[in-house]
Design an enzyme around this catalytic site. Sequence first.
Site, PDB file in Angstrom:
ATOM      1  N   LYS A 191       0.827  -1.210   0.000  1.00 45.45           N
ATOM      2  CA  LYS A 191       0.000   0.000   0.000  1.00 45.45           C
ATOM      3  C   LYS A 191       0.862   1.262   0.000  1.00 45.45           C
ATOM      4  O   LYS A 191       0.473   2.294  -0.555  1.00 45.45           O
ATOM      5  CB  LYS A 191      -0.979  -0.005   1.179  1.00 45.45           C
ATOM      6  N   THR A 248      -3.988   5.823   3.110  1.00 43.13           N
ATOM      7  CA  THR A 248      -2.671   6.285   2.673  1.00 43.13           C
ATOM      8  C   THR A 248      -2.731   6.995   1.325  1.00 43.13           C
ATOM      9  O   THR A 248      -1.956   7.916   1.073  1.00 43.13           O
ATOM     10  CB  THR A 248      -1.692   5.089   2.572  1.00 43.13           C
TER      11      THR A 248
END
Length: 332
Positions: A191, A248
């Site tokens: 990620k 994120t």
Amino acid sequence: MEKIVVVGAGSWGNALALTLAKKNSYEVYMWEYNKERAEELEKNRENELLPGVKFPDNLHVTNEKNDLLKDAKVVVFSIPSQALRGVVAQFSDQMRSDLLIVNTGKGLEISTGMRLSEVIKDEILGKYHNNIVVLSGPTHAEEVALNLPTTIVAAGKYENAKKIQEIFNTNTFRVYVNEDMLGVELGGAVKNCLALGAGIADGMGFGDNTKAALITRGIKEMIRFGERCGANPETFNGLAGIGDLIVTCASKHSRNRYVGEKLGKGEKLSDILKGMKMVAEGVPTVKAVYEKAKELQVSMPITEAIYKVIYEDKKATEMVEELMTRELKEEF
């Protein structure tokens, strides 16, 4: 009070130390590698990375490592991925069979391609390997320090993950358990790479459509990569996968998204990193993930494009063109 040691006084280590100290049942010691900074933090009772959040009386900052883990119930490592090995080595002789070892970093070690739990295992005796638990999820330190509602997952051997769940859980910090440590770690690593891509798209002035595409197709890459490595694909639909990826890629707090945005605006990586106080884990990790994916023959076109922008000095515009004009495919 029971003793807990947090190794690493960055924003995330400090946010976790604050979370534990606020429970009032733990004496929390936070280790900072720089002696002067440790003394400054102890004196000021506040971290400049988390301004306005004062340390409670049961949170202490130290630079002393001799016997630091003595009588501790848990040691929490909150160290950048490429520095973790060296730090763990400094504490390896203090490990015990009754000491729980928690890692909160996200990434892969470039030199070996190892997950961070594997790096820790490499530096401690085998009889302590089952004591390791990974703590990961959509958790910005700035929000955790302010007690904003947050969820996270503790991954490892079930009995130990349950203990960590109980130790860390509060009315604003909810902890889930997952035995798939492999998947949780890979989700946290991949990620960060994809968040660089989201930032690049922001820097180039693209919109919500682009980010939605990147997140959705990025999850497919994460699952393909994770499954090939032996992880449970369901893990990537949880907090350590899609949850962490969303926060994120979208948040103003994300260091990786910030770096990507600057790259998308045409700034040089060396200049961007020079101006940052904290580490953007995606920069080293995208190299490790790219190389691992090549080795395993896993198709990860978005990750590959991000790697080429950062490490091969390819223009982001060229990479976007390449991604959008690939051979047409079915979605599933």
